[in-house]
Scaffold this motif. Structure first.
Motif, PDB file in Angstrom:
ATOM      1  N   ARG A   1      -0.359 -16.521  24.076  1.00 15.90           N
ATOM      2  CA  ARG A   1      -1.594 -15.728  24.041  1.00 15.90           C
ATOM      3  C   ARG A   1      -1.335 -14.331  23.511  1.00 15.90           C
ATOM      4  NH1 ARG A   1      -6.471 -16.176  27.783  1.00 15.90           N
ATOM      5  NH2 ARG A   1      -6.545 -13.991  27.273  1.00 15.90           N
ATOM      6  N   PHE A   2      -0.241 -13.731  23.972  1.00 20.08           N
ATOM      7  CA  PHE A   2       0.084 -12.364  23.571  1.00 20.08           C
ATOM      8  C   PHE A   2       0.433 -12.297  22.088  1.00 20.08           C
ATOM      9  CE2 PHE A   2       2.850  -8.533  23.557  1.00 20.08           C
ATOM     10  CZ  PHE A   2       1.911  -7.636  24.022  1.00 20.08           C
ATOM     11  N   SER A   3       1.107 -13.316  21.584  1.00 16.86           N
ATOM     12  CA  SER A   3       1.473 -13.308  20.169  1.00 16.86           C
ATOM     13  C   SER A   3       0.244 -13.455  19.269  1.00 16.86           C
ATOM     14  CB  SER A   3       2.480 -14.415  19.869  1.00 16.86           C
ATOM     15  OG  SER A   3       1.876 -15.679  19.997  1.00 16.86           O
ATOM     16  N   ARG A   4      -0.795 -14.093  19.765  1.00 18.64           N
ATOM     17  CA  ARG A   4      -2.020 -14.244  18.971  1.00 18.64           C
ATOM     18  C   ARG A   4      -2.776 -12.932  18.821  1.00 18.64           C
ATOM     19  NH1 ARG A   4      -5.874 -18.747  20.394  1.00 18.64           N
ATOM     20  NH2 ARG A   4      -6.593 -18.200  18.328  1.00 18.64           N
ATOM     21  N   LEU A   5      -2.494 -11.951  19.670  1.00 20.98           N
ATOM     22  CA  LEU A   5      -3.164 -10.653  19.557  1.00 20.98           C
ATOM     23  C   LEU A   5      -2.816  -9.941  18.259  1.00 20.98           C
ATOM     24  CD1 LEU A   5      -2.817  -9.081  23.104  1.00 20.98           C
ATOM     25  CD2 LEU A   5      -4.904  -9.817  21.983  1.00 20.98           C
ATOM     26  N   PHE A   6      -1.613 -10.188  17.752  1.00 25.18           N
ATOM     27  CA  PHE A   6      -1.138  -9.434  16.601  1.00 25.18           C
ATOM     28  C   PHE A   6      -1.307 -10.185  15.295  1.00 25.18           C
ATOM     29  CE2 PHE A   6       1.228  -7.873  20.255  1.00 25.18           C
ATOM     30  CZ  PHE A   6       0.799  -6.555  20.223  1.00 25.18           C
ATOM     31  N   ARG A   7      -1.892 -11.375  15.352  1.00 23.60           N
ATOM     32  CA  ARG A   7      -2.147 -12.104  14.135  1.00 23.60           C
ATOM     33  C   ARG A   7      -3.331 -11.491  13.403  1.00 23.60           C
ATOM     34  NH1 ARG A   7      -3.357 -18.237  14.201  1.00 23.60           N
ATOM     35  NH2 ARG A   7      -2.435 -18.230  16.242  1.00 23.60           N
TER      36      ARG A   7
END
Length: 76
Positions: A64-70
């Motif tokens: 979930r956290f990695s999707r914030l920076f996409r």
């Protein structure tokens, strides 16, 4: 997946979603660690099941956290 660092200031919507996403990440990681290591938590699971369940929650938090920076292709 290259990291596109944009020097422009984030919109209020993006800033709010970043703060909310970071808070959710912290909550999920704490929940996963609680399930894994807090023995008095009232769950009827074997120790290996507790560790697996906690690890899955932490992995979900990281995803979930990695999707914030996409970069969103439809974003302004």
């Amino acid at each position: 997946m290259p990291f596109n660092y944009n020097k422009e200031q984030k919109s209020p919507k993006r800033r709010f979603l970043l703060i909310l996403g970071t808070a959710a990440f912290i909550c999920f990681v704490v929940l996963g660690l609680m399930i894994m290591f807090w023995e008095r938590l009232p769950l009827q699971l074997q120790p290996y099941q507790r560790i697996l369940f906690g690890a899955f929650i932490i992995i979900y938090a990281v995803l979930r956290f990695s999707r914030l920076f996409r970069k969103d292709q439809y974003e302004d």
